[in-house]
Write a protein that holds these residues in place. Structure first.
Motif, mmCIF file in Angstrom:
data_model
loop_
_atom_site.group_PDB
_atom_site.id
_atom_site.type_symbol
_atom_site.label_atom_id
_atom_site.label_comp_id
_atom_site.label_asym_id
_atom_site.label_seq_id
_atom_site.Cartn_x
_atom_site.Cartn_y
_atom_site.Cartn_z
ATOM 1 N N LEU A 163 0.839 -1.197 0.000
ATOM 2 C CA LEU A 163 0.000 0.000 0.000
ATOM 3 C C LEU A 163 0.875 1.249 0.000
ATOM 4 C CD1 LEU A 163 -2.467 -1.171 2.787
ATOM 5 C CD2 LEU A 163 -3.135 -0.680 0.411
ATOM 6 N N PRO A 164 0.324 2.389 -0.394
ATOM 7 C CA PRO A 164 1.057 3.639 -0.166
ATOM 8 C C PRO A 164 1.462 3.735 1.306
ATOM 9 C CG PRO A 164 -0.875 4.032 -1.522
ATOM 10 C CD PRO A 164 -0.983 2.615 -1.042
ATOM 11 N N ASP A 165 2.695 4.153 1.556
ATOM 12 C CA ASP A 165 3.176 4.216 2.933
ATOM 13 C C ASP A 165 4.123 5.392 3.104
ATOM 14 O OD1 ASP A 165 5.783 3.415 2.045
ATOM 15 O OD2 ASP A 165 5.276 1.312 2.298
ATOM 16 N N HIS A 166 4.497 5.667 4.335
ATOM 17 C CA HIS A 166 5.566 6.626 4.574
ATOM 18 C C HIS A 166 6.328 6.220 5.811
ATOM 19 C CE1 HIS A 166 2.367 8.428 7.092
ATOM 20 N NE2 HIS A 166 3.320 9.044 7.762
ATOM 21 N N ARG A 220 10.215 3.631 11.364
ATOM 22 C CA ARG A 220 8.924 2.955 11.225
ATOM 23 C C ARG A 220 8.303 3.305 9.883
ATOM 24 N NH1 ARG A 220 4.323 2.777 15.858
ATOM 25 N NH2 ARG A 220 5.821 1.212 16.577
ATOM 26 N N VAL A 221 7.916 2.289 9.136
ATOM 27 C CA VAL A 221 7.170 2.463 7.900
ATOM 28 C C VAL A 221 5.726 2.070 8.183
ATOM 29 C CG1 VAL A 221 7.950 0.171 7.110
ATOM 30 C CG2 VAL A 221 6.961 1.780 5.475
ATOM 31 N N ALA A 222 4.793 2.945 7.800
ATOM 32 C CA ALA A 222 3.378 2.724 8.107
ATOM 33 C C ALA A 222 2.526 2.963 6.874
ATOM 34 C CB ALA A 222 2.933 3.658 9.237
ATOM 35 N N THR A 223 1.454 2.190 6.753
ATOM 36 C CA THR A 223 0.552 2.352 5.616
ATOM 37 C C THR A 223 -0.219 3.661 5.731
ATOM 38 O OG1 THR A 223 -1.298 1.175 6.666
ATOM 39 C CG2 THR A 223 0.290 -0.150 5.425
#
Length: 220
Positions: free
Chosen positions: A149-152, A182-185
């Motif tokens: 999914l798009p994440d940041h 941390r990478v999160a959706t």
């Protein structure tokens, strides 16, 4: 809410966010630096060094411009606001996925603060409305039942090392420094999602020339 790792504002920490909204062009971008408020809200209790973290097998990557890094996954889970920079709460009945990993500059000189890994989610844990919009993208090399999914990504703890320094609108990590990131959706996943449903993979052509996803495994 599963596996939430609270992380906190670190005095003087400059946070860099990488957003990936377009999977066809997954190039890093740096946004305006923020101090304090850009880091997440609660630091892990007593976390002061990498030695305190249990990690999976390291993955070494390098870039055409000579930077080299290692990545080591820590854990994955879900939270309604996994990062302080998360803007919009997920819809009712859903949450957001995240994964934490240690990013280390393995070179002998400062390296661009880059975030090589993206978060993959089992398709069965992605709401049908998101799948219908083709916002969860498969990638060669990753399991066929997973998509990204798009994440940041944010730096959430400098693990006792100096904070990134600014140069020409970019941020640089000191030689030998390790940060917890941390990478999160940016889009929702189901509330039943666990670490078993998540995976960290590197597939950007900046790090993987053939763009076949390479796993950064969670600890066993």
């Amino acid at each position: 809410m599963t596996g939430v790792l609270g992380v906190g504002a670190i005095a003087g920490l400059i946070v860099v966010v990488r957003a990936h909204d377009d999977h066809a062009e997954a190039t890093p971008r740096t946004v305006a630096a923020r101090t304090g408020e850009g880091a997440a809200r609660k630091s892990p209790s007593g976390l002061r060094s990498r030695a305190q973290l249990k990690t999976g097998t390291e993955l070494d990557v390098s870039t055409p411009d000579g930077f080299s890094y290692s990545l080591a996954a820590v854990k994955g889970g879900t939270a309604d606001r996994p990062l302080a920079s998360t803007r919009t709460p997920p819809p009712d009945g859903t949450t957001l996925g995240y994964a934490d990993y240690v990013l280390t500059n393995t070179g002998n000189a400062p390296a661009l603060l880059d975030f090589p890994a993206d978060l993959f989610v089992k398709r069965t844990r992605v709401p049908s409305g998101v799948l219908d919009k083709n916002r969860c993208m498969p990638q060669p090399g990753a399991p066929t039942d997973m998509c990204t999914l798009p994440d940041h990504t944010d730096v959430v703890n400098t693990l006792g090392f100096a904070a990134p320094r600014s140069e020409d609108e970019d941020q640089y990590i000191p030689a030998g420094a390790s940060y917890l990131v941390r990478v999160a959706t940016d889009m929702p996943v189901s509330t039943g999602t666990t670490q078993h449903d998540l995976g960290l993979y590197v597939w950007d052509s900046r790090f993987v020339s053939d763009r076949r996803a390479v796993e950064v495994p969670f600890p066993g």
